[in-house]
Each structure stands twice: as C-alpha cells, then as structure tokens.
Design a protein around this motif. Structure first.
Motif, PDB file in Angstrom:
ATOM      1  N   MET A  95      55.354 -54.164  39.070  1.00 51.07           N
ATOM      2  CA  MET A  95      56.399 -54.841  38.312  1.00 51.07           C
ATOM      3  C   MET A  95      56.310 -54.452  36.844  1.00 51.07           C
ATOM      4  O   MET A  95      55.238 -54.103  36.349  1.00 51.07           O
ATOM      5  CB  MET A  95      56.267 -56.360  38.451  1.00 51.07           C
ATOM      6  N   ALA A  96      57.435 -54.530  36.131  1.00 50.46           N
ATOM      7  CA  ALA A  96      57.461 -54.238  34.707  1.00 50.46           C
ATOM      8  C   ALA A  96      58.168 -55.392  33.998  1.00 50.46           C
ATOM      9  O   ALA A  96      59.375 -55.369  33.764  1.00 50.46           O
ATOM     10  CB  ALA A  96      58.166 -52.910  34.439  1.00 50.46           C
ATOM     11  N   LEU A  97      57.395 -56.430  33.703  1.00 51.74           N
ATOM     12  CA  LEU A  97      57.901 -57.592  32.994  1.00 51.74           C
ATOM     13  C   LEU A  97      57.304 -57.595  31.593  1.00 51.74           C
ATOM     14  O   LEU A  97      56.093 -57.464  31.420  1.00 51.74           O
ATOM     15  CB  LEU A  97      57.531 -58.879  33.734  1.00 51.74           C
ATOM     16  N   CYS A  98      58.150 -57.746  30.590  1.00 50.78           N
ATOM     17  CA  CYS A  98      57.708 -57.671  29.203  1.00 50.78           C
ATOM     18  C   CYS A  98      56.842 -58.878  28.864  1.00 50.78           C
ATOM     19  O   CYS A  98      57.284 -60.025  29.035  1.00 50.78           O
ATOM     20  CB  CYS A  98      58.919 -57.600  28.287  1.00 50.78           C
ATOM     21  N   PRO A  99      55.629 -58.683  28.358  1.00 49.43           N
ATOM     22  CA  PRO A  99      54.721 -59.814  28.125  1.00 49.43           C
ATOM     23  C   PRO A  99      55.145 -60.718  26.982  1.00 49.43           C
ATOM     24  O   PRO A  99      54.665 -61.843  26.892  1.00 49.43           O
ATOM     25  CB  PRO A  99      53.386 -59.122  27.822  1.00 49.43           C
ATOM     26  N   PHE A 100      56.039 -60.246  26.103  1.00 47.98           N
ATOM     27  CA  PHE A 100      56.457 -61.106  24.999  1.00 47.98           C
ATOM     28  C   PHE A 100      57.913 -61.567  25.144  1.00 47.98           C
ATOM     29  O   PHE A 100      58.538 -62.011  24.185  1.00 47.98           O
ATOM     30  CB  PHE A 100      56.243 -60.417  23.643  1.00 47.98           C
ATOM     31  N   ALA A 101      58.460 -61.466  26.352  1.00 43.86           N
ATOM     32  CA  ALA A 101      59.817 -61.953  26.633  1.00 43.86           C
ATOM     33  C   ALA A 101      59.751 -63.262  27.408  1.00 43.86           C
ATOM     34  O   ALA A 101      58.779 -63.530  28.124  1.00 43.86           O
ATOM     35  CB  ALA A 101      60.602 -60.916  27.430  1.00 43.86           C
ATOM     36  N   VAL A 102      60.789 -64.089  27.265  1.00 44.90           N
ATOM     37  CA  VAL A 102      60.955 -65.278  28.094  1.00 44.90           C
ATOM     38  C   VAL A 102      61.525 -64.822  29.428  1.00 44.90           C
ATOM     39  O   VAL A 102      62.591 -64.203  29.478  1.00 44.90           O
ATOM     40  CB  VAL A 102      61.907 -66.293  27.427  1.00 44.90           C
ATOM     41  N   GLN A 103      60.829 -65.108  30.513  1.00 37.78           N
ATOM     42  CA  GLN A 103      61.245 -64.624  31.826  1.00 37.78           C
ATOM     43  C   GLN A 103      62.282 -65.565  32.437  1.00 37.78           C
ATOM     44  O   GLN A 103      62.006 -66.741  32.659  1.00 37.78           O
ATOM     45  CB  GLN A 103      60.032 -64.500  32.756  1.00 37.78           C
ATOM     46  N   ARG A 104      63.473 -65.058  32.682  1.00 35.69           N
ATOM     47  CA  ARG A 104      64.545 -65.811  33.329  1.00 35.69           C
ATOM     48  C   ARG A 104      65.130 -64.947  34.450  1.00 35.69           C
ATOM     49  O   ARG A 104      66.292 -64.550  34.409  1.00 35.69           O
ATOM     50  CB  ARG A 104      65.628 -66.170  32.311  1.00 35.69           C
ATOM     51  N   LEU A 105      64.330 -64.609  35.432  1.00 34.88           N
ATOM     52  CA  LEU A 105      64.750 -63.662  36.459  1.00 34.88           C
ATOM     53  C   LEU A 105      65.901 -64.229  37.291  1.00 34.88           C
ATOM     54  O   LEU A 105      65.833 -65.352  37.779  1.00 34.88           O
ATOM     55  CB  LEU A 105      63.569 -63.294  37.348  1.00 34.88           C
ATOM     56  N   ILE A 106      66.952 -63.428  37.449  1.00 31.92           N
ATOM     57  CA  ILE A 106      68.150 -63.845  38.172  1.00 31.92           C
ATOM     58  C   ILE A 106      68.109 -63.275  39.595  1.00 31.92           C
ATOM     59  O   ILE A 106      67.279 -62.406  39.899  1.00 31.92           O
ATOM     60  CB  ILE A 106      69.419 -63.402  37.417  1.00 31.92           C
ATOM     61  N   PRO A 107      68.986 -63.737  40.503  1.00 32.64           N
ATOM     62  CA  PRO A 107      68.916 -63.283  41.896  1.00 32.64           C
ATOM     63  C   PRO A 107      68.965 -61.766  42.068  1.00 32.64           C
ATOM     64  O   PRO A 107      68.313 -61.221  42.968  1.00 32.64           O
ATOM     65  CB  PRO A 107      70.129 -63.966  42.540  1.00 32.64           C
ATOM     66  N   GLU A 108      69.718 -61.069  41.206  1.00 31.49           N
ATOM     67  CA  GLU A 108      69.812 -59.615  41.339  1.00 31.49           C
ATOM     68  C   GLU A 108      68.454 -58.932  41.206  1.00 31.49           C
ATOM     69  O   GLU A 108      68.260 -57.812  41.700  1.00 31.49           O
ATOM     70  CB  GLU A 108      70.779 -59.059  40.297  1.00 31.49           C
ATOM     71  N   ASN A 109      67.512 -59.591  40.556  1.00 29.35           N
ATOM     72  CA  ASN A 109      66.175 -59.011  40.423  1.00 29.35           C
ATOM     73  C   ASN A 109      65.536 -58.763  41.791  1.00 29.35           C
ATOM     74  O   ASN A 109      64.684 -57.890  41.936  1.00 29.35           O
ATOM     75  CB  ASN A 109      65.281 -59.933  39.591  1.00 29.35           C
ATOM     76  N   TYR A 110      65.948 -59.538  42.773  1.00 26.63           N
ATOM     77  CA  TYR A 110      65.360 -59.443  44.112  1.00 26.63           C
ATOM     78  C   TYR A 110      66.288 -58.742  45.106  1.00 26.63           C
ATOM     79  O   TYR A 110      65.944 -58.616  46.286  1.00 26.63           O
ATOM     80  CB  TYR A 110      65.012 -60.850  44.611  1.00 26.63           C
ATOM     81  N   GLN A 111      67.467 -58.303  44.626  1.00 22.46           N
ATOM     82  CA  GLN A 111      68.457 -57.723  45.532  1.00 22.46           C
ATOM     83  C   GLN A 111      68.806 -56.274  45.218  1.00 22.46           C
ATOM     84  O   GLN A 111      69.273 -55.548  46.084  1.00 22.46           O
ATOM     85  CB  GLN A 111      69.745 -58.567  45.476  1.00 22.46           C
ATOM     86  N   GLN A 112      68.599 -55.848  43.974  1.00 23.09           N
ATOM     87  CA  GLN A 112      69.017 -54.524  43.550  1.00 23.09           C
ATOM     88  C   GLN A 112      67.957 -53.469  43.895  1.00 23.09           C
ATOM     89  O   GLN A 112      66.774 -53.791  44.061  1.00 23.09           O
ATOM     90  CB  GLN A 112      69.267 -54.505  42.046  1.00 23.09           C
ATOM     91  N   PRO A 113      68.347 -52.202  43.971  1.00 23.87           N
ATOM     92  CA  PRO A 113      67.377 -51.137  44.286  1.00 23.87           C
ATOM     93  C   PRO A 113      66.426 -50.865  43.121  1.00 23.87           C
ATOM     94  O   PRO A 113      66.704 -51.205  41.965  1.00 23.87           O
ATOM     95  CB  PRO A 113      68.262 -49.922  44.551  1.00 23.87           C
ATOM     96  N   ARG A 114      65.317 -50.244  43.428  1.00 27.09           N
ATOM     97  CA  ARG A 114      64.351 -49.849  42.410  1.00 27.09           C
ATOM     98  C   ARG A 114      64.857 -48.599  41.682  1.00 27.09           C
ATOM     99  O   ARG A 114      65.607 -47.802  42.249  1.00 27.09           O
ATOM    100  CB  ARG A 114      62.974 -49.579  43.028  1.00 27.09           C
ATOM    101  N   ILE A 115      64.445 -48.439  40.422  1.00 30.50           N
ATOM    102  CA  ILE A 115      64.831 -47.275  39.633  1.00 30.50           C
ATOM    103  C   ILE A 115      63.617 -46.717  38.894  1.00 30.50           C
ATOM    104  O   ILE A 115      62.588 -47.384  38.778  1.00 30.50           O
ATOM    105  CB  ILE A 115      65.933 -47.621  38.599  1.00 30.50           C
ATOM    106  N   THR A 116      63.754 -45.505  38.400  1.00 28.70           N
ATOM    107  CA  THR A 116      62.776 -44.907  37.489  1.00 28.70           C
ATOM    108  C   THR A 116      63.488 -44.697  36.159  1.00 28.70           C
ATOM    109  O   THR A 116      64.250 -43.732  35.995  1.00 28.70           O
ATOM    110  CB  THR A 116      62.249 -43.569  38.036  1.00 28.70           C
ATOM    111  N   PRO A 117      63.283 -45.592  35.181  1.00 32.38           N
ATOM    112  CA  PRO A 117      64.056 -45.510  33.938  1.00 32.38           C
ATOM    113  C   PRO A 117      63.714 -44.271  33.110  1.00 32.38           C
ATOM    114  O   PRO A 117      62.558 -43.857  33.036  1.00 32.38           O
ATOM    115  CB  PRO A 117      63.656 -46.787  33.185  1.00 32.38           C
ATOM    116  N   ARG A 118      64.764 -43.716  32.471  1.00 32.19           N
ATOM    117  CA  ARG A 118      64.546 -42.647  31.498  1.00 32.19           C
ATOM    118  C   ARG A 118      65.441 -42.831  30.265  1.00 32.19           C
ATOM    119  O   ARG A 118      65.452 -41.992  29.373  1.00 32.19           O
ATOM    120  CB  ARG A 118      64.789 -41.273  32.135  1.00 32.19           C
ATOM    121  N   LEU A 119      66.196 -43.941  30.233  1.00 39.29           N
ATOM    122  CA  LEU A 119      67.054 -44.258  29.091  1.00 39.29           C
ATOM    123  C   LEU A 119      66.906 -45.734  28.718  1.00 39.29           C
ATOM    124  O   LEU A 119      66.689 -46.585  29.595  1.00 39.29           O
ATOM    125  CB  LEU A 119      68.528 -44.009  29.435  1.00 39.29           C
TER     126      LEU A 119
END
Length: 369
Positions: free
Chosen positions: A1-25
């Motif tokens: 997982m890649a969750l920012c340690p200094f962000a307030v976590q408010r994960l929405i349903p799409e977090n568990y439904q969308q495909p995985r990605i490899t970010p480059r932008l």
C-alpha cells in the motif's frame, strides 16, 4: 500500500474497487470548491470521478485513494497518474495559499520518492514527471480546461517543481503535543471545522491533536464508534452528533461543541459530581504505556508528545513510594527502571494483571487515583 503518513486518511469505496497502477506522473488540479474535504462529493450519487488527494485552504492533506490504485481524474492518464485536487474557495483564479504551497510541495516530493517519479516538468501526456491538468488538455482533461488556474500554473512551474527538484521541501513543523488543561483562549471552543474563527475543528496539526483527544474521549465514553480511524482530528458532523449524545447523557447544555467545562469533564474526568478526578486514559484501549523501545502499540516517550503522559505515571509511582523521590527521575522516558517500578506497584495493587510492567487503561485508572 502507498498511504501518505502525513495525510488524513479518508479512503472512499473506489479505493477497494479500482485497478492497481504504477504511477509515473503527478498531476495538480483545482477543485472549484470551498469544502474542507471532498469525500462527500466523491461519494455523491452520479459522481464518477475521484482524486487521490485534496489539499485544504490551511494545508491539511486528505487522501482518498492509495497511490497504487487508480483514481479517475485525468482521462487518458488515469492508469499511471496520481492526482492532487486543491481548495480554491470556489474561485479558480486565486493563487494557492502559503500553507497549500508547503503542503503540495511535501506531498509531491513524497509521491515522487515513493514511486520513483522524476522530479521535473512532465515530458509528455504519456511520459513522466510533474504536471497540471490543462498541460495536455486533450489527453488529461478531455478538452480545453483552465485547471488549476492562471496563477496556480506559474506556481507549479516556478515554485513547486523547483522546490521538489532541488530538495527544498518544507520540513514538518514542531511535533504537536496533547493538552492537559483546556488549550484555547477565552471565548474559543472546539467545534465544526467550517465554523467561525473562534471555533476550532482541526485546521492545523496542533488543533488536530486536540480534536483527536476529544474524539477519543467520546469513544471511551461509548458515544462514538470504537474503530481507531474515527478519531481523525477533524471535527465534522459525526463528532458533533457524538458530542450532543454525551452532553445529554451527563446533563450538560446541549451545544454540540466542546468548551472548557466539557473538556474538564469529558477529556480530563474532572467535576460533574461522581466523575473521577483521574485524567482520562489518553490512548485507545488496545494500546498501552510501556518501554519506549517496545512495539508500535507501546507508548513510552519515544515521541516527544508521549512524555507528559509517561511523566504522570512516573510521578504517581513516586508519590506512592515505588520510585526514587528526586524530581529528575520522572523524565518522561519509560525505560527499565519505570518498568520495574510499575511491576512492583502492580504486585501490590493489580496482582492479577497479565502485563507486568505495562500501564493499560485499568492500571492507569488505579495508579493515578
């Protein structure tokens, strides 16, 4: 997982439904919104887009989707971009505030470091780097856009990207500390984050710590859901509802806010007739005070904000004759001498404990009497 340690976590349903990605932008946006957070909008019926992050007016960062999961804010770049939405008070022509610039810089640097994204201007709509929504409007926005705005694009080019590329990333501020006494000035109180200037709901890191103290006390009082993520340091309607339920239960004026009297009774356990005089246990019941080099759920002064609580334990041991009496012994660091003193006290007062040398919520209530 890649969750920012200094962000307030408010994960929405799409977090568990969308495909995985490899970010480059990393792509920056403006939300045309005065909301403190956007998860209510993302979860509205008919809304089919979402973003990984949102940065509020005051620089509070909210994360809605893991950066390794797709968020649909960038059309053709959705499969390889991390998106950051930002507050603009409904006016996309204004610049980012200083607090936003610092937060966006820190966040962008973190995303680049975690995912190995080049710290430079994006080199094409299917390339890599840091960009803004209308940089490639056809591919990233589906047509002409002004997002993130005429003043924010130059800030991206001339402030944020040079800072990230040069390593000039704003350091975190001082570690915020919990409060024992009510921490606000006369006439101020804790309440909804969207309230007036004298209503404090978590617009900065220090306020979030204090709001979290109230929320955790509401959880201990059985007026709020017990899961740890509920106490997020942001005062919104669920916190108001829990506060109203607590005020009704103890016969206090029902305001939905937390003033000095509420704080003393709810957070510190003072006053109110039969209310205990012992300060409320400041941790979730699944955690404890123990050796400072112990596991994650052991709080022993490894972080500076834990030390006032450890010092209370040490001073109680001194008062009860289980520790040396000289003042410097109570130093706020839970090391072996403190473990031994707690165990000695437990043998006399908590003989059926399973956790020798550790102070859990029930040990706290007895020791600090």
């Amino acid at each position: 997982m890649a969750l920012c340690p200094f962000a307030v976590q408010r994960l929405i349903p799409e977090n568990y439904q969308q495909p995985r990605i490899t970010p480059r932008l990393v792509i920056l946006h403006t939300a045309v919104s005065s909301a403190e957070s956007l998860e209510g909008y993302w979860n509205s019926p008919g809304v089919v887009v979402e973003s990984h992050f949102y940065v509020s007016q005051h620089g509070v960062i909210y994360q809605y989707i893991d950066t390794s999961i797709q968020a649909d804010a960038n059309v053709n770049a959705n499969g390889f971009a991390v998106s950051i939405e930002t507050w603009d008070g409904g006016d996309p022509t204004i610049p980012w505030t200083d607090a936003q610039l610092d937060a966006i810089t820190r966040l962008t640097a973190w995303i680049c470091d975690v995912h190995g994204i080049p710290k430079r201007v994006a080199n094409g709509p299917y390339g890599s780097g840091i960009g803004w929504h209308n940089q490639f409007p056809t591919e990233w926005a589906g047509g002409p856009r002004t997002c993130p705005g005429p003043q924010r694009i130059p800030q991206t080019q001339n402030v944020i990207i040079p800072r990230v590329a040069g390593g000039n990333v704003p350091a975190p501020g001082p570690v915020p500390t919990p409060a024992v006494e009510f921490p606000l000035a006369s006439g101020h109180y804790f309440g909804d984050i969207q309230g007036p200037d004298n209503e404090h709901g978590g617009i900065n890191a220090q306020e979030m710590v204090w709001v979290r103290q109230v929320q955790q006390a509401l959880q201990r009082a059985g007026k709020a859901p017990a899961h740890p993520g509920w106490a997020d340091g942001i005062w919104e309607q669920p916190t108001t509802d829990a506060m109203v339920a607590w005020q009704r239960s103890v016969g206090f004026p029902v305001t939905g806010d937390c003033g000095p009297r509420d704080w003393d009774r709810l957070v510190l356990g003072r006053g109110g007739g039969s209310a205990p005089s012992v300060p409320a246990f400041p941790l979730p019941r699944s955690e404890y005070f123990g050796h400072k080099d112990g596991p994650e759920q052991s709080h022993g002064g490894y972080y500076e904000h834990e030390r006032p609580w450890v010092k209370l334990i040490q001073q109680a041991l001194q008062r009860k004759g289980y520790a040396p009496g000289y003042p410097s012994w109570a130093d706020g660091l839970y090391e072996q001498e403190t473990v031994d003193s707690v165990a000695a006290w437990q043998r006399d007062h908590m003989p059926h404990t399973q956790y020798w040398g550790q102070v859990w919520w029930d040990d706290w209530a007895e020791l600090l009497k």
